[in-house]
Design a protein around this motif. Structure first.
Motif, PDB file in Angstrom:
ATOM      1  N   HIS A 153       0.831  -1.204   0.000  1.00 19.15           N
ATOM      2  CA  HIS A 153       0.000   0.000   0.000  1.00 19.15           C
ATOM      3  C   HIS A 153       0.864   1.252   0.000  1.00 19.15           C
ATOM      4  O   HIS A 153       0.585   2.222  -0.722  1.00 19.15           O
ATOM      5  N   ASP A 167      -8.863   0.344  -2.626  1.00 17.99           N
ATOM      6  CA  ASP A 167      -8.014  -0.686  -2.039  1.00 17.99           C
ATOM      7  C   ASP A 167      -8.584  -1.180  -0.721  1.00 17.99           C
ATOM      8  O   ASP A 167      -9.284  -0.461  -0.002  1.00 17.99           O
ATOM      9  N   SER A 180      -8.791   3.636   2.569  1.00 21.33           N
ATOM     10  CA  SER A 180      -8.747   2.189   2.392  1.00 21.33           C
ATOM     11  C   SER A 180      -9.900   1.518   3.123  1.00 21.33           C
ATOM     12  O   SER A 180     -10.313   1.951   4.211  1.00 21.33           O
TER      13      SER A 180
END
Length: 567
Positions: A153, A167, A180
């Motif tokens: 990430h 994500d 996220s």
């Protein structure tokens, strides 16, 4: 009758028995793209069906990662929760692409299975890749979601918005300002149930990346049938090995140990995904994941977890065999698995010496064939340890000259494969697909080899300019491109040299611009700052004189390799 002849006759009887009508590996002819190909009649039709078959293993232990232990029951509870939320909350539909970028760990497996169960297409990414490599892969396949851990990430987070990718952060809690999604929340109990998609064998199932002869990794798209046939073929190889190696099988059975694999190879490769994760999921085997490769730690895990199988790159096997106390610590180990092309003789000799009469084995395959190519284990491996094994019944082999003419058995030429497990093609790259798979359906491997009189495949050289370092395929063109981005480098050439530890080593020769001064260390640092660590050259040679070329300007790479072969 000689021992060899007796073994080959036994293998032929076993093959006929296993593939006969009504047998577990019964063969049928099916139509694939207008061609009649051999297929296993009893293979699963789709990847979701294959994954669901693992539910029968219940509370048996499935995955071990450091202090975290997962039963099959726990695994499927997480998978089902995630699958339901992928559909109901994130709107994932069959055919959507979803990427995974994280180190080997249980969350990787949960994400993969959930993606597949809803009919979406998992896209495992090379977790060693730095920002540019991850960006290129994500840009290429344009996934709806990306499952990643904190390390991956951090490398790609700033690009996700521009790529239009949401994500999901696993193995870490998103910060208060993070966009996220939380993996832990998505696998929590109490979510909606997943709907079972209606999939056909021809539907897309998987995209894996492979580094071929080009400067950028290509995305290999395979259908449901190809994956399932490849998985059934793993069982076939195991059955042949067991039937032709009764002593080794008896020894393993008498140990009473649960079949357990130490997984150190990446799950984003067919060797990790197909032969270890999916095979263990379906077969009820234990998997022990390593955080990172370390031969001393591997030996400790083999001892403490009673590992029965280890498959790894030649360098891993060599390091493991060299650890003090190997014999005592690995009493549980019933076999070692090796890659099947360019295997250093030293590794083969060590395996033969330390594990005689075991179920050790070797194999040769490609991402484009879903790992199906040739294989041998147990007695058949010990009969021809320097070969890459024998062809399974669902794969055809054609050995061709450089002009495409078929060659007789025993003659060396380019190895071409045709079978039901071969890819659909490279994702959105019809030109590369046409170059790799000809109009008759033959996959051109770029490897040079031959088939001996007893049906064993020998891989002896490589057409493609690819370096095989510890099982990782490295495109020399990619490293050359990186080198040429350095402002003081005018020319660059990268090639392989034999290496006792890694099989092949990366070697670079660079020509500096007039007046420039550049050290090998500076070149190492430049590559390390732009590419994954395993792509950094072992040796760098800096020169000021131009590289040799022919009258038309083509680089004479063979001349350069010869010049630096003794350096």
């Amino acid at each position: 009758m000689s021992t060899t002849a007796a073994l080959l006759e036994q293998a032929a009887r076993c093959e006929a028995q296993l593939t006969a009508p009504g047998a577990p590996f019964e063969l049928v002819d099916i139509d694939v793209g207008g061609r009649r190909l051999k297929a296993y009649a009893r293979a699963f039709a789709t990847l979701p069906a294959l994954i669901d078959s693992g539910r029968e293993h219940g509370d048996k232990e499935f995955m071990v990662y450091e202090d975290d232990r997962w039963s099959f029951t726990r695994f499927f509870a997480a998978v089902d929760a995630l699958a339901g939320r992928l559909q109901a909350e994130l709107g994932i539909e069959p055919g959507d692409r979803i990427a995974i970028a994280m180190r080997n760990r249980p969350e990787w497996a949960v994400a993969f299975a959930a993606i597949a169960l809803v009919g979406a297409v998992p896209v495992p990414l090379n977790s060693f890749g730095l920002r540019d490599e991850l960006f290129a892969a994500l840009h290429d396949v344009a996934p709806r979601l990306l499952f990643c851990d904190a390390e991956r990430h951090e490398r790609i987070a700033n690009d996700l918005a521009a790529l239009g990718i949401v994500d999901v952060l696993a193995a870490s809690v998103p910060g208060p300002d993070s966009t996220s999604l939380d993996f832990a929340a998505l696998i929590a109990p109490g979510g909606p149930s997943a709907r079972t998609p209606a999939l056909a064998p021809e539907d897309p199932a998987l995209i894996l990346f492979t580094s071929g002869a080009s400067s950028q990794a290509k995305a290999v798209l395979s259908c449901q049938r190809a994956i399932c046939q490849a998985m059934h073929n793993i069982d076939y190889i195991g059955a042949i090995s067991a039937m032709t190696s009764p002593k080794a099988l008896e020894k393993l059975m008498q140990s009473g140990l649960a079949p357990t694999t130490l997984t150190a190879v990446p799950l984003f490769h067919v060797s990790g995904l197909h032969a270890q994760l999916l095979a263990s999921l379906r077969g009820g085997r234990r998997l022990v994941f390593m955080r990172r490769w370390d031969s001393k730690r591997a030996l400790e895990l083999i001892r403490s977890e009673r590992i029965t199988q280890f498959n790894g790159a030649p360098s891993m096997v060599m390091q493991l065999l060299g650890e003090p106390g190997f014999a005592e610590a690995t009493a549980s180990l019933g076999g070692l698995g090796l890659g099947g092309a360019g295997m250093p003789q030293r590794v083969i000799d060590d395996v033969l010496a330390c594990r005689p009469d075991s179920l050790s084995g070797i194999g040769f395959g490609m991402t484009e064939s879903n790992g199906v190519g040739a294989a041998a284990a147990g007695a058949l491996f010990f009969q021809r340890p320097a070969s890459s094994g024998r062809l399974p019944p669902i794969m055809e082999l054609r050995v061709a000259s450089l002009d495409g003419a078929a060659l007789a058995d025993g003659a060396a030429g380019e190895l071409c494969l045709r079978g039901v497990s071969v890819m659909d093609g490279y994702w959105q790259n019809p030109q590369a697909t046409t170059q790799a798979v000809d109009e008759d359906g033959w996959l051109h491997t770029g490897d040079i080899g031959y088939l001996d009189a007893d049906g064993f495949l020998h891989v002896v050289d490589r057409i493609k300019d690819v370096i095989n370092r510890s099982g990782e395929k490295i495109a020399s063109a990619e490293i050359e491109s990186c080198l040429l981005q350095h402002p003081q480098i005018q020319e660059a050439v990268v090639f392989a040299q034999p290496d006792d530890v890694t099989g092949e080593a990366v070697v670079a020769v660079v020509v500096t611009r007039p007046g420039a001064e550049l050290s090998p260390d500076q070149v190492h640092q430049h590559v390390a700052g732009n590419l994954a660590a395993y792509k950094v050259p072992r040796d760098v040679h800096v020169r000021s004189e131009p590289l040799p070329r022919n009258p038309s300007g083509k680089l004479l790479k063979r001349v350069v390799k010869h010049e630096y072969s003794g350096a």
